[in-house]
Design an enzyme around this catalytic site. Sequence first.
Site, mmCIF file in Angstrom:
data_model
loop_
_atom_site.group_PDB
_atom_site.id
_atom_site.type_symbol
_atom_site.label_atom_id
_atom_site.label_comp_id
_atom_site.label_asym_id
_atom_site.label_seq_id
_atom_site.Cartn_x
_atom_site.Cartn_y
_atom_site.Cartn_z
ATOM 1 N N ALA B 13 0.853 -1.187 0.000
ATOM 2 C CA ALA B 13 0.000 0.000 0.000
ATOM 3 C C ALA B 13 0.886 1.234 0.000
ATOM 4 O O ALA B 13 2.086 1.153 0.246
ATOM 5 C CB ALA B 13 -0.909 -0.009 1.213
ATOM 6 N N CYS B 14 0.277 2.357 -0.262
ATOM 7 C CA CYS B 14 0.955 3.642 -0.210
ATOM 8 C C CYS B 14 1.701 3.766 1.119
ATOM 9 O O CYS B 14 1.117 3.455 2.141
ATOM 10 C CB CYS B 14 -0.091 4.746 -0.313
ATOM 11 S SG CYS B 14 0.449 6.327 0.250
#
Lengths: 395, 77
Positions: B13-14
Amino acid sequence: MPEERVLVLGAGTGGLVAANLLAYHGYKVTIVEKSDFHLFQPGMLWIAFKGHRPERYLRPVEDLVRPGVELVKGVVEKVDFAERKVTLGDGRSLSYDKIIVALGASLDYDAVPGHRQLFESIGDYFGGADAAAKFWSHFSKLTEGTLVVAAADPLYKCPPAPHKAAFLAADTLRRKGLLGKVKVVLALPFIHEYASETMAKIIGPKLREAGIEVKTMFTVDSIDVENKVINSLEGESIEYTLATVIPVHGGPRIEVNPPNAVDEDGYIKVNKYTLQVEGYDDAYAIGDCTNAPTSKTGVTAHLGAEVVVDRIMGFEARFTGRTNCPVVADGEAAFVISDYEHPPVPVRFSKMKRLMEDLFIAAYWSSLKYPEKWQAVFRAYFEATSPAVLGERGW
Amino acid sequence: MPEKIVVDARGMACPGPITKLVRAYRKAKKGDIIEVLATDPGFEPDVKAWAERTGNKIVELKKEGDVIKAVIEVTAK
């Protein structure tokens, strides 16, 4: 009484919570630690930018282990998962039935040219309580120019650490009537003002309100200490009067067998849900020393320790990757709340959240030594604020 | 000799994908090709912003199912 002998490496947050919980449940626990003192690591921010006394954030390790935990002072040199053996720097070796590696991340001040020279001359807020006190001795004398808060890599402990540094620095300068004469520049290796765009939209306006200038996509590549210039990987430069740069992080500096139990940066490879070392059902790793794809922060170490203790006791506990990173601004706080399944949800700043963070700091020592007393409190908090519960509406 | 560096950031994920790209870029030299595979939807605008700021060239940017593939030529070093 359980007969298994559990060896815990490292008396940081994760190691102490795991060791003390296991001892509470009757396990024979040995914990190995190289330092005499445990440091509450977020305290370094308060020492470096607010002038707090280092003693406030340090406690003797022997005062933090409960009766029943054997404390061994030593430096871990080698961990052999295949032979179930740990070797210390003085040649002693320790065997185990179960092992929990909680050795934290290491800091590399030699990865970026000029960084070691900067660190050794003025300290910083990552390299220990003494380094933080040294930084304060320079920062507290700053009356004009530019303070630059930057990072050498996007992966470091406590994702909002540089933001907190900038907020606390600006607050100190404002209270001295120096904000403006001293410009605070926060240079970040991210695309937005925070790694998560959702939180960037909340933190960005707060930074501007506090008079902090933000530079994004600025990853420190070299520091010219003589001319006081920081150069970025992205091709920009900033001149500074005083600067602090978060060092490149890596896994613990130990020899590991088998060598493929660690990744290319030295982090111990774990199953992200069970925190078991890949390929070994008697070995776990928690906190900053693992490659689990979550933030490197005390919360994940603490929650990971509880999961591992549950698993050693035979329960099917799973680590969710939950984060709760506090972003402290002037008199307020917000938390960066996410887990493996959910990116950070929008959490707004409030005075109540600041109160919660300050209460946590006050409860910290007790939560390490007597984790079972705090489990119900923390569980209620983490369940009520789980990103699945908060959702897109946030908190 | 220019090299091709493959960065697999699928499932991260980011800010995982950009973190991996920045780290690969630090080791890269002019003429190298960095290929990033990511599943985080935020990666597409992020990699465009990154390339524009750093002055490197996106040779290819496409989506195959859930996977975003970005091929970057290191031109700014």
